[in-house]
Scaffold this active site. Structure first.
Site, PDB file in Angstrom:
ATOM      1  N   CYS A  43     -24.335  27.437 -14.465  1.00  0.00           N
ATOM      2  CA  CYS A  43     -24.333  26.935 -13.091  1.00  0.00           C
ATOM      3  C   CYS A  43     -22.946  27.124 -12.481  1.00  0.00           C
ATOM      4  O   CYS A  43     -21.965  26.584 -12.994  1.00  0.00           O
ATOM      5  CB  CYS A  43     -24.711  25.452 -13.073  1.00  0.00           C
ATOM      6  SG  CYS A  43     -24.627  24.690 -11.443  1.00  0.00           S
ATOM      7  N   ASP A  72       0.855  -1.183   0.000  1.00  0.00           N
ATOM      8  CA  ASP A  72       0.000   0.000   0.000  1.00  0.00           C
ATOM      9  C   ASP A  72       0.892   1.233   0.000  1.00  0.00           C
ATOM     10  O   ASP A  72       1.102   1.884   1.020  1.00  0.00           O
ATOM     11  CB  ASP A  72      -0.907  -0.007   1.235  1.00  0.00           C
ATOM     12  CG  ASP A  72      -2.038   1.007   1.123  1.00  0.00           C
ATOM     13  OD1 ASP A  72      -2.286   1.496   0.012  1.00  0.00           O
ATOM     14  OD2 ASP A  72      -2.671   1.298   2.148  1.00  0.00           O
ATOM     15  N   CYS A  94     -28.436  18.809 -13.576  1.00  0.00           N
ATOM     16  CA  CYS A  94     -28.780  20.219 -13.733  1.00  0.00           C
ATOM     17  C   CYS A  94     -28.694  20.566 -15.217  1.00  0.00           C
ATOM     18  O   CYS A  94     -27.766  20.144 -15.911  1.00  0.00           O
ATOM     19  CB  CYS A  94     -27.815  21.080 -12.923  1.00  0.00           C
ATOM     20  SG  CYS A  94     -27.843  22.828 -13.356  1.00  0.00           S
ATOM     21  N   ARG A 138       4.150   6.023 -11.643  1.00  0.00           N
ATOM     22  CA  ARG A 138       3.386   5.264 -12.632  1.00  0.00           C
ATOM     23  C   ARG A 138       2.590   6.190 -13.546  1.00  0.00           C
ATOM     24  O   ARG A 138       2.520   5.989 -14.745  1.00  0.00           O
ATOM     25  CB  ARG A 138       2.413   4.300 -11.932  1.00  0.00           C
ATOM     26  CG  ARG A 138       1.601   3.453 -12.914  1.00  0.00           C
ATOM     27  CD  ARG A 138       0.285   2.971 -12.289  1.00  0.00           C
ATOM     28  NE  ARG A 138       0.494   2.202 -11.097  1.00  0.00           N
ATOM     29  CZ  ARG A 138       0.715   0.886 -11.066  1.00  0.00           C
ATOM     30  NH1 ARG A 138       0.790   0.221 -12.196  1.00  0.00           N
ATOM     31  NH2 ARG A 138       0.875   0.259  -9.921  1.00  0.00           N
ATOM     32  N   LYS A 171      -7.802  -8.607  -3.125  1.00  0.00           N
ATOM     33  CA  LYS A 171      -7.877  -7.544  -2.131  1.00  0.00           C
ATOM     34  C   LYS A 171      -8.473  -8.046  -0.824  1.00  0.00           C
ATOM     35  O   LYS A 171      -9.368  -8.902  -0.813  1.00  0.00           O
ATOM     36  CB  LYS A 171      -8.736  -6.393  -2.672  1.00  0.00           C
ATOM     37  CG  LYS A 171      -8.268  -5.822  -4.010  1.00  0.00           C
ATOM     38  CD  LYS A 171      -6.966  -5.088  -3.896  1.00  0.00           C
ATOM     39  CE  LYS A 171      -7.130  -3.738  -3.243  1.00  0.00           C
ATOM     40  NZ  LYS A 171      -7.820  -2.772  -4.117  1.00  0.00           N
TER      41      LYS A 171
END
Length: 711
Positions: free
Chosen positions: A458, A135, A452, A154, A337
């Site tokens: 917006c 990790d 929307c 990467r 995982k």
């Protein structure tokens, strides 16, 4: 002095690679002081691979892009035992069909071939290497003639960032490879991470200095490795573990594969001074893999570093080649995982966020809870249908899940703890119009998302669009953060992307948290984004369904922005991996008059993307594979290979249908015959030089009838 350097390097290796320190810290410090004194007295004796050169250099202004010679791939995921069994079954089926796996113990002919990678495995089972899934942050280390010349992240797999100055400060990374038989080029790949004990000590130091504590080891490692000032990185306790490789070449520029199995390749890399993935094991068949997974799960809490799963890889490299790749992941490997971490907390309320495409997303406001290494106060509820399906109500005690870097999500309510006054959430009642601009909202037929209709009218969409465009993988405008974007949009100063290019340092210095130096740096960053590669501009525009990879594919297919603007919907369908939905989305975007106005305004502001053709011209052999055979008139094999590599090409030692050109000189051998047999274009040294100069190439002199673009 060389003996002293070797002694210090050996102690670094014992401490940081083998976890077996041979001397005390004080004794090590005395050796370093002695070396520093010698080098201070004799500056001409200092070399880049000296242990004293790990202290860090002056700050960088930014990270430069690095194109990976061999793509850095991601892995497919397995979550359930059946996923692993299915993975193994696919592997077995393909290898049986290829004749690389014995069907039974009595199948001696096939078993003789299968034993190349099955070793002592039972017939019909595949040998795998099972490893920890770290990790941390994946990096690629490039060595030339045994010296570290480049380190890169990467990135998107094809292009990362140059972090060489930072990686040089890691004492677990050899600056010079051990041994005398190092290849001309070696790319070692692995993970940079921070151990749990080191992380806790670093946080104690941060707290003692009154500075912000890090949330978890992974974020601390990633943040440390992406410091513009490598002197900061030098003070952080980072380690590198090698688990793979990229490009490997001999002195002639030929790609080589020194070993036949993944396990033996790791041993080969370890001999050069790398810390390789610990805790690995050879396994045979799915049940053996699952047993490894369970064993690692039990030992995980006591490991000195973080892992979020295990990785299974077919051991034999010939079998890996046969299995190949699917999409952007290898077919011969998979990550299994560990279950996502979950906690329960109170759902205090539900609000609605507006994304850059106008999508209205319900967000759970939570009583703070620590899960997966971070304190979570918000979590996604995805959409209206998900809220109803899970029957999540305001006031519920809910289960919150977080895995790695995935956005926290609400799994569902704990019904046994539901209070009598828990309130169902009515999406349309809570959000009859856009909460940001008051525009109408709509849910297109067949879609799960309400949107929307306000577009760039917006403010939320404007803010998200600008933030996306300024991001590192788009226009990379360093210093244009969300707080400043909020101010620029709220003051109606910036309505479109083009408005950014009219900002002055004087004007910016009047905004909150913007001093004169910050304002000047931001204006410089904006100016520096006026000539992005076409692919980055396309990605920055925020076209729906167009990510980094699709943007790159479009840019490479059409070459210029004008060609993209002129393209029909049918033309977009000719782009690799672009289907009808994406093609229609792209076509509609560029057909929209408002979007064309924004592009015209960008052009008027001096934003001119680099045509992909021009970018390719800087690396005329990018993506091409060449084979050298025979003696060239003026170039040695090494010189020709170096020129090809500098132009972005790849030099291979064998001819196949994927070969772009064979460069043949006098006394060309069997490779010339193979090229003619396969119809691969053959050129001479003059043809190679023309290629390098991006000039037209004639192959007539060598009688090749092949297509120059073959492969």
């Amino acid at each position: 002095m060389l003996a002293l350097r070797d002694e210090i390097n050996a102690h670094n290796r014992h401490y940081y690679v083998e976890d077996d320190p041979q001397i005390s810290d004080a004794a090590y410090d005395r050796l370093m002081v002695e070396l520093q004194a010698l080098e201070a007295a004799h500056p001409d004796w200092v070399t880049p691979d000296s242990p004293t050169q790990r202290v860090g250099a002056a700050p960088l202004s930014s990270f430069q892009p690095v194109h990976h010679a061999v793509r850095m791939l991601s892995l497919g995921n397995a979550f359930e035992p059946q996923d692993v069994r299915d993975f193994d079954e696919r592997i077995v089926t393909i290898l049986l069909q290829a004749g690389l796996l014995a069907k039974s113990t009595g199948d001696e002919a096939t078993r003789a071939q299968g034993a190349l990678f099955a070793e002592n495995a039972p017939a019909g089972s595949v040998e795998y290497v099972a490893e920890y899934k770290f990790d941390g942050l994946a990096v690629n280390l490039r060595y030339e003639q045994g010296l570290l010349v480049q380190a890169a992240t990467r990135g998107d797999g094809e292009e990362g960032e140059d972090i060489t100055a930072n990686v040089r400060t890691l004492r677990s990374v050899p600056l010079r490879l051990l041994g005398d038989s190092v290849p001309a080029v070696l790319e070692a790949r692995g993970e940079v991470l921070m151990g749990q004990a080191d992380f806790e000590r670093l946080n104690d130091m941060q707290a003692a200095r009154g500075e912000k504590r890090f949330v978890n080891p992974r974020n601390a490692a990633a943040g440390s490795l992406r410091q513009l000032d490598s002197r900061v990185t030098a003070g952080r306790p980072l380690r590198f573990y090698c688990y793979g490789w990229g490009q490997i070449q001999d002195g002639s520029g030929t790609e080589i594969q020194p070993c036949s199995t993944h396990a033996s390749m790791l041993d080969w890399l370890a001999a050069f001074g790398f810390a390789v993935s610990p805790g690995r094991k050879l396994c045979h068949g799915a049940e053996d893999l699952l047993a490894f997974y369970e064993a690692v799960g039990r030992e995980r809490p006591g490991l000195p570093f973080g892992i979020d799963g295990v990785v299974y890889k077919v051991n034999n490299l010939k079998a890996q080649q046969v299995l190949g790749f699917v999409a952007r992941a290898p077919r011969f490997a998979i990550a299994h995982k560990f279950p996502a971490q979950e906690e329960t907390t109170k759902l205090l309320g539900i609000t609605v966020q507006v994304g850059r495409t106008g999508a209205l997303t319900p967000v759970a406001r939570l009583q703070p809870v620590f899960v997966g290494g971070v304190t979570v106060t918000n979590a996604t509820l995805h959409n209206e249908d998900e809220i109803h399906r899970k029957d999540v109500r305001i006031g519920d005690t809910v289960i919150v899940r977080r895995a790695g870097d995935v956005i926290p999500e609400v799994v569902g309510p704990v019904l046994a703890l539901r209070p009598a006054d828990a309130l169902p959430f009515d999406f349309l009642a809570a959000c009859p119009v856009c909460p940001e601009c008051g525009s109408a909202v709509e849910r297109p037929e067949g879609e799960a998302v309400t949107r929307c209709t306000g577009g760039l009218f917006c403010p939320a969409q404007r803010k998200q669009t600008l933030w996306h465009a300024a991001s590192r993988k788009a226009l990379d405008i360093d210093g244009l953060g969300d707080k400043l974007i909020d101010q620029l949009v709220d003051n109606d100063r910036v309505r479109t992307l083009a408005d950014l290019y009219s900002l002055s340092a004087l004007e910016l210095s009047t905004y909150d948290r913007m001093g004169q130096k910050s304002a000047a740096n931001l204006v410089a960053a904006i100016d520096g984004s006026r000539h992005p590669p076409l692919s980055r501009l396309l990605y920055a525009l925020g076209i729906r369904h167009v990510g980094e990879t699709t943007a790159r594919d479009i840019a490479r297919h059409f070459g210029t922005l004008q060609a993209v603007l002129d393209a029909s919907e049918e033309a977009f369908l000719q782009v690799p991996d672009v289907g009808p939905v994406v093609a229609l989305s792209i076509y509609r975007f560029f057909a929209e008059p408002h979007n064309r106005e924004v592009l015209a305004a960008l052009s008027a502001a001096g934003v001119q993307p680099q045509d992909e053709v021009a970018v390719a011209g800087q690396k005329p052999l990018l993506g091409k594979t060449l084979v050298l055979t025979g003696t060239l008139p003026t170039l040695s094999r090494d010189e020709a290979a170096a020129l090809i590599l500098a132009a972005g090409g790849k030099v291979s030692g064998s001819v196949s249908r994927k070969t772009s050109w064979v460069v043949a000189g006098e006394d060309a051998g069997s490779k010339l015959g193979k090229a003619q047999e396969l119809g691969v274009a053959v050129i001479d040294e003059a043809g190679l030089r023309a290629l390098l100069a991006s000039a037209p190439v004639s192959t007539a002199s060598l009688g090749s009838s092949g297509d120059a673009g073959a492969g």
